[in-house]
Design a protein around this motif. Structure first.
Motif, PDB file in Angstrom:
ATOM      1  N   PRO A 155      25.249  -8.074  21.824  1.00 22.47           N
ATOM      2  CA  PRO A 155      24.843  -9.120  21.114  1.00 22.47           C
ATOM      3  C   PRO A 155      24.840  -9.114  19.628  1.00 22.47           C
ATOM      4  CG  PRO A 155      23.131  -7.916  22.021  1.00 22.47           C
ATOM      5  CD  PRO A 155      24.538  -7.262  22.357  1.00 22.47           C
ATOM      6  N   ILE A 156      24.588 -10.312  18.943  1.00 23.55           N
ATOM      7  CA  ILE A 156      24.363 -10.412  17.667  1.00 23.55           C
ATOM      8  C   ILE A 156      23.137  -9.992  17.377  1.00 23.55           C
ATOM      9  CG2 ILE A 156      24.916 -11.784  15.438  1.00 23.55           C
ATOM     10  CD1 ILE A 156      27.090 -13.177  16.944  1.00 23.55           C
ATOM     11  N   TRP A 157      22.901  -8.891  16.478  1.00 20.76           N
ATOM     12  CA  TRP A 157      21.695  -8.520  16.231  1.00 20.76           C
ATOM     13  C   TRP A 157      20.917  -9.307  15.359  1.00 20.76           C
ATOM     14  CZ3 TRP A 157      20.118  -6.988  11.123  1.00 20.76           C
ATOM     15  CH2 TRP A 157      21.215  -7.259  10.150  1.00 20.76           C
ATOM     16  N   ASN A 158      21.375 -10.115  14.566  1.00 22.36           N
ATOM     17  CA  ASN A 158      20.280 -10.865  13.692  1.00 22.36           C
ATOM     18  C   ASN A 158      20.305 -12.415  13.992  1.00 22.36           C
ATOM     19  OD1 ASN A 158      23.081 -11.275  12.853  1.00 22.36           O
ATOM     20  ND2 ASN A 158      22.694 -11.381  10.555  1.00 22.36           N
ATOM     21  N   LEU A 159      20.638 -12.409  15.350  1.00 26.18           N
ATOM     22  CA  LEU A 159      20.279 -13.866  15.832  1.00 26.18           C
ATOM     23  C   LEU A 159      18.889 -13.528  16.898  1.00 26.18           C
ATOM     24  CD1 LEU A 159      23.856 -15.220  16.826  1.00 26.18           C
ATOM     25  CD2 LEU A 159      22.456 -15.932  14.769  1.00 26.18           C
ATOM     26  N   PRO A 160      18.256 -14.622  17.136  1.00 33.16           N
ATOM     27  CA  PRO A 160      17.208 -14.808  18.032  1.00 33.16           C
ATOM     28  C   PRO A 160      17.569 -14.192  19.479  1.00 33.16           C
ATOM     29  CG  PRO A 160      16.929 -16.917  16.905  1.00 33.16           C
ATOM     30  CD  PRO A 160      18.449 -16.182  16.503  1.00 33.16           C
ATOM     31  N   LEU A 161      16.684 -13.464  20.212  1.00 30.82           N
ATOM     32  CA  LEU A 161      17.118 -13.042  21.348  1.00 30.82           C
ATOM     33  C   LEU A 161      17.483 -14.021  22.355  1.00 30.82           C
ATOM     34  CD1 LEU A 161      16.753 -10.515  23.171  1.00 30.82           C
ATOM     35  CD2 LEU A 161      14.445 -11.349  23.618  1.00 30.82           C
ATOM     36  N   LYS A 162      17.078 -15.318  22.297  1.00 27.15           N
ATOM     37  CA  LYS A 162      17.416 -16.298  23.275  1.00 27.15           C
ATOM     38  C   LYS A 162      18.511 -17.108  22.824  1.00 27.15           C
ATOM     39  CE  LYS A 162      15.148 -14.312  26.660  1.00 27.15           C
ATOM     40  NZ  LYS A 162      15.727 -13.464  27.695  1.00 27.15           N
ATOM     41  N   HIS A 163      18.878 -16.818  21.611  1.00 31.40           N
ATOM     42  CA  HIS A 163      20.068 -17.878  20.975  1.00 31.40           C
ATOM     43  C   HIS A 163      21.247 -17.774  22.006  1.00 31.40           C
ATOM     44  CE1 HIS A 163      23.357 -19.275  18.476  1.00 31.40           C
ATOM     45  NE2 HIS A 163      22.235 -19.568  17.489  1.00 31.40           N
ATOM     46  N   PRO A 164      21.864 -18.820  22.145  1.00 33.27           N
ATOM     47  CA  PRO A 164      22.862 -19.304  23.097  1.00 33.27           C
ATOM     48  C   PRO A 164      23.823 -18.084  23.094  1.00 33.27           C
ATOM     49  CG  PRO A 164      22.150 -21.397  22.314  1.00 33.27           C
ATOM     50  CD  PRO A 164      21.514 -20.352  21.641  1.00 33.27           C
ATOM     51  N   VAL A 165      24.460 -17.695  22.000  1.00 33.51           N
ATOM     52  CA  VAL A 165      25.355 -16.857  21.627  1.00 33.51           C
ATOM     53  C   VAL A 165      25.018 -15.433  22.490  1.00 33.51           C
ATOM     54  CG1 VAL A 165      26.570 -15.145  20.027  1.00 33.51           C
ATOM     55  CG2 VAL A 165      26.577 -17.633  19.582  1.00 33.51           C
ATOM     56  N   ASN A 166      23.662 -15.214  22.258  1.00 39.06           N
ATOM     57  CA  ASN A 166      23.441 -13.614  22.753  1.00 39.06           C
ATOM     58  C   ASN A 166      23.207 -13.856  24.631  1.00 39.06           C
ATOM     59  OD1 ASN A 166      23.236 -12.421  20.588  1.00 39.06           O
ATOM     60  ND2 ASN A 166      21.363 -12.722  19.941  1.00 39.06           N
ATOM     61  N   GLN A 208      37.794 -15.509   8.001  1.00 38.34           N
ATOM     62  CA  GLN A 208      37.873 -14.809   6.997  1.00 38.34           C
ATOM     63  C   GLN A 208      36.858 -14.024   6.123  1.00 38.34           C
ATOM     64  OE1 GLN A 208      41.363 -14.343   5.955  1.00 38.34           O
ATOM     65  NE2 GLN A 208      40.172 -12.229   4.597  1.00 38.34           N
ATOM     66  N   ARG A 209      35.944 -14.482   6.168  1.00 38.70           N
ATOM     67  CA  ARG A 209      34.418 -14.123   5.739  1.00 38.70           C
ATOM     68  C   ARG A 209      34.138 -12.817   6.556  1.00 38.70           C
ATOM     69  NH1 ARG A 209      28.531 -16.729   5.093  1.00 38.70           N
ATOM     70  NH2 ARG A 209      27.715 -14.767   3.756  1.00 38.70           N
ATOM     71  N   TYR A 210      34.267 -13.115   7.769  1.00 42.87           N
ATOM     72  CA  TYR A 210      34.081 -11.973   8.772  1.00 42.87           C
ATOM     73  C   TYR A 210      34.743 -10.750   8.483  1.00 42.87           C
ATOM     74  CZ  TYR A 210      33.813  -9.697  13.307  1.00 42.87           C
ATOM     75  OH  TYR A 210      34.016  -8.668  14.150  1.00 42.87           O
ATOM     76  N   LEU A 211      36.112 -11.064   8.325  1.00 39.61           N
ATOM     77  CA  LEU A 211      36.984  -9.702   8.085  1.00 39.61           C
ATOM     78  C   LEU A 211      36.739  -9.194   6.786  1.00 39.61           C
ATOM     79  CD1 LEU A 211      40.477 -11.144   9.157  1.00 39.61           C
ATOM     80  CD2 LEU A 211      39.127  -9.931  10.480  1.00 39.61           C
ATOM     81  N   ASP A 212      36.444  -9.704   5.668  1.00 39.21           N
ATOM     82  CA  ASP A 212      35.991  -9.387   4.696  1.00 39.21           C
ATOM     83  C   ASP A 212      34.859  -8.262   4.740  1.00 39.21           C
ATOM     84  OD1 ASP A 212      38.319 -10.375   3.569  1.00 39.21           O
ATOM     85  OD2 ASP A 212      37.149 -12.055   2.567  1.00 39.21           O
ATOM     86  N   MET A 213      33.712  -8.845   5.306  1.00 38.62           N
ATOM     87  CA  MET A 213      32.738  -8.188   5.436  1.00 38.62           C
ATOM     88  C   MET A 213      32.506  -7.020   6.287  1.00 38.62           C
ATOM     89  SD  MET A 213      29.756 -11.331   5.295  1.00 38.62           S
ATOM     90  CE  MET A 213      28.062 -10.080   5.048  1.00 38.62           C
ATOM     91  N   GLN A 214      33.241  -7.172   7.236  1.00 36.93           N
ATOM     92  CA  GLN A 214      33.159  -6.133   8.556  1.00 36.93           C
ATOM     93  C   GLN A 214      34.295  -4.965   7.780  1.00 36.93           C
ATOM     94  OE1 GLN A 214      31.868  -6.852  12.016  1.00 36.93           O
ATOM     95  NE2 GLN A 214      31.593  -4.980  11.053  1.00 36.93           N
ATOM     96  N   ALA A 221      28.905 -10.233  12.329  1.00 39.85           N
ATOM     97  CA  ALA A 221      29.114 -11.491  12.347  1.00 39.85           C
ATOM     98  C   ALA A 221      28.256 -12.661  12.522  1.00 39.85           C
ATOM     99  CB  ALA A 221      29.481 -11.460  14.364  1.00 39.85           C
ATOM    100  N   GLY A 222      27.085 -12.103  12.402  1.00 41.29           N
ATOM    101  CA  GLY A 222      25.582 -13.207  12.552  1.00 41.29           C
ATOM    102  C   GLY A 222      25.831 -13.752  11.054  1.00 41.29           C
ATOM    103  N   PHE A 223      26.250 -13.148   9.776  1.00 39.80           N
ATOM    104  CA  PHE A 223      26.214 -13.513   8.587  1.00 39.80           C
ATOM    105  C   PHE A 223      27.748 -14.593   8.342  1.00 39.80           C
ATOM    106  CE2 PHE A 223      24.246  -9.212   8.229  1.00 39.80           C
ATOM    107  CZ  PHE A 223      23.075  -9.686   7.561  1.00 39.80           C
ATOM    108  N   CYS A 224      28.290 -14.827   9.236  1.00 36.73           N
ATOM    109  CA  CYS A 224      29.469 -15.740   9.127  1.00 36.73           C
ATOM    110  C   CYS A 224      29.595 -17.020  10.054  1.00 36.73           C
ATOM    111  CB  CYS A 224      30.784 -14.874   9.652  1.00 36.73           C
ATOM    112  SG  CYS A 224      30.887 -13.451   8.500  1.00 36.73           S
ATOM    113  N   ILE A 225      28.349 -17.137  10.538  1.00 41.35           N
ATOM    114  CA  ILE A 225      28.213 -18.476  11.539  1.00 41.35           C
ATOM    115  C   ILE A 225      28.055 -19.743  10.233  1.00 41.35           C
ATOM    116  CG2 ILE A 225      26.833 -19.709  12.991  1.00 41.35           C
ATOM    117  CD1 ILE A 225      26.428 -17.080  14.477  1.00 41.35           C
ATOM    118  N   THR A 226      28.586 -20.438  10.320  1.00 40.82           N
ATOM    119  CA  THR A 226      28.806 -21.809   9.341  1.00 40.82           C
ATOM    120  C   THR A 226      28.106 -23.061  10.013  1.00 40.82           C
ATOM    121  OG1 THR A 226      30.988 -22.390   9.783  1.00 40.82           O
ATOM    122  CG2 THR A 226      30.489 -20.900   7.974  1.00 40.82           C
ATOM    123  N   ASP A 227      28.030 -23.202  11.291  1.00 41.64           N
ATOM    124  CA  ASP A 227      27.590 -24.418  11.942  1.00 41.64           C
ATOM    125  C   ASP A 227      26.859 -23.987  13.144  1.00 41.64           C
ATOM    126  OD1 ASP A 227      27.299 -26.702  13.261  1.00 41.64           O
ATOM    127  OD2 ASP A 227      29.019 -27.684  12.681  1.00 41.64           O
TER     128      ASP A 227
END
Length: 494
Positions: free
Chosen positions: A210-221, A9-15, A286-292
């Protein structure tokens, strides 16, 4: 298990807020490139637990009065029958599915554009099919020297050769069945043609990975690199953003390579570009909406391993030359991942070693692993589904959900009337038999009630499964992988 690591929900609002600001920034006409999948974005749902597969299109319906959809498809993908791995259908069929899905949501589909069109026979037939269905189709062509030769690109021999896509709404959403379809090139070509017609138009990019504000080698990226291994995409630091702002952000090679083209187009239209970097072009929150983060990392690592097994199986089936598997092997090393990080692999292989026959293992939401072995009545996939449903429903493992008397007539029908040489029941057949039993047996009915518990579970087979079993696992939402080998040495496998 099944923890949520992403606030949808936070993602939808921010996006939504970010996109509305971008529309206001340009005004009048905005070409919005929608990367990833608008419908059924199961990759995002798998690597960001809590992300809803249809969240992006649901957000878009709020702008349905201003928006129109243009679907881009690479003509080469039509020619080679490229398949969406998550749905198991070809890209051209997915275009038809997307048109129907958009219309069901009340969204207007203006046209389809075939990119990199070089008179491929299958592409020409697809265009004729679409036009017979009343869908407008446009052609865009390969450009020699793309994306480095800006003078040629911005000329009658470049974008000028492309057919101008007639649009009627202020927000033009350009989407596609999958990556590499030419969405950005379509948007930029349209900006060029709008300029020729004396019209002002803007461009923005909505790309989840890729999610721009996560580290380059973060597993999601890394999981994004794994998902696009066939395209040879590479995540990289955005050098333009670093130079302009002194901040490290992540983008991928195709966007970085094409950024000078974007800059040149804007500079020729407005004498000044509104963007200083590829990251600036994006509207990804998306990177601002990761909670865990731990939960998300674990999910992304599983996705990498699944992609690796899929590539190995494709190589075994002669559908890949091995380069994709090699790239995924390198990504596995970057993430310090091995088969041991996927517990269902060892469980399936151990069961096969004990029985000498194919086996399947499935991990339940609580972490428990159940297995299914090859028997006289059913294959291992069917067996593991029944065992999983019994475990979820708290039914004793020794209880027979489907009696021998029900299964034997189905086997007789398969072998003696339908010409099937394998009497064992597949997953679709066993689930139909279970649903019939549930009409009179309360225990079978209880097992059926827990079907949704299987969604998101991980499973592994000790051999390459039949298309039927893979399709049923996919429909149930089970993330299945297979060892890259067949049960037999036959050359033809259904």
């Amino acid at each position: 298990m099944n923890r949520v690591g992403f606030d949808n929900q936070r993602y939808l609002d921010m996006q939504s807020e970010c996109i509305l600001k971008r529309i206001d920034q340009f005004g009048g006409k905005l070409y919005l490139e929608f990367g990833g999948k608008l419908f059924d974005d199961y990759h995002a749902a798998r690597v960001l637990p809590g992300f809803k597969p249809d969240s992006k299109v649901n957000m878009l319906t709020q702008l349905r009065d201003q928006a129109e959809i243009v679907i881009a498809i690479n003509a080469a993908d039509i020619e080679k029958n490229k398949v969406r791995g998550d749905l198991g259908i070809t890209y051209d069929l997915d275009v038809l599915r997307l048109i129907d899905a958009f219309r069901d949501k009340g969204l207007y589909v203006g046209s389809v554009v075939m990119t990199r069109c070089a008179d491929q026979p299958a592409a020409i037939k697809f265009q004729e099919r679409l036009e017979a269905l009343g869908v407008r189709v446009y052609r865009h062509y390969p450009i020699q020297g793309y994306p480095s030769d800006i003078d040629r690109i911005l000329s009658p021999e470049g974008y000028g050769r492309n057919q101008y896509i007639e649009t009627s709404r202020s927000l033009v959403v350009v989407t596609a069945p999958g990556p590499g379809s030419g969405k950005m090139a379509t948007c930029l070509s349209q900006l060029y043609h709008e300029h020729l017609r004396g019209r002002k138009a803007g461009y923005a990019k909505f790309e989840t990975f890729p999610i721009w504000n996560l580290p380059l080698k973060h597993p999601v990226n890394l999981a994004y690199e794994a998902a696009t291994a066939d395209l040879h995409d590479v995540n990289m630091l955005d050098p333009f953003h670093l130079e302009a702002y002194g901040i490290k952000t992540v983008n991928y090679n195709r966007d970085v390579e094409v950024f000078p083209v974007v800059n040149a187009i804007f500079q020729r239209i407005w004498d000044k570009s509104p963007y200083k970097s590829p990251t600036d072009m994006g509207v990804n929150m998306a990177g601002f909406c990761i909670t865990d983060d731990e939960c998300v990392c674990r999910a992304a690592n599983q996705e990498i391993i699944r992609r690796y097994y899929a590539a190995l199986c494709a190589q075994c089936q002669g559908l890949s030359d091995g380069s994709e598997a090699e790239k995924l092997r390198l990504i596995m090393r970057q993430g310090a991942l091995t088969k041991a990080n996927r517990p269902v692999v060892e469980a399936a292989l151990n069961m096969e070693a004990r029985t000498g026959l194919p086996a399947v293992a499935l991990q339940l939401p609580q972490g428990q692993i159940v297995t299914g072995k090859t028997g006289e009545l059913m294959g291992p996939s069917a067996a593991v589904l029944l065992n999983a449903l019994k475990a979820c429903a708290g039914i004793d493992d020794a209880h027979k959900l489907i009696s021998h008397e029900v299964i034997v007539p189905i086997q007789d029908l398969k072998v003696n009337h339908l010409g099937n040489h394998n009497p064992r029941l597949h997953t679709d057949e066993i689930l139909i038999a279970l649903s019939i039993c549930a009409a009179t047996d309360p225990v079978a009915e209880r097992a059926m009630e827990h079907m949704f518990d299987l969604r998101g579970c991980e499973a592994h087979a000790s051999v390459i499964l039949s298309q039927v079993d893979e399709r049923v696992f996919r429909s149930l939402g089970v993330n299945i992988t297979c060892e890259p080998k067949y049960q037999t040495q036959k050359l033809y496998h259904k």
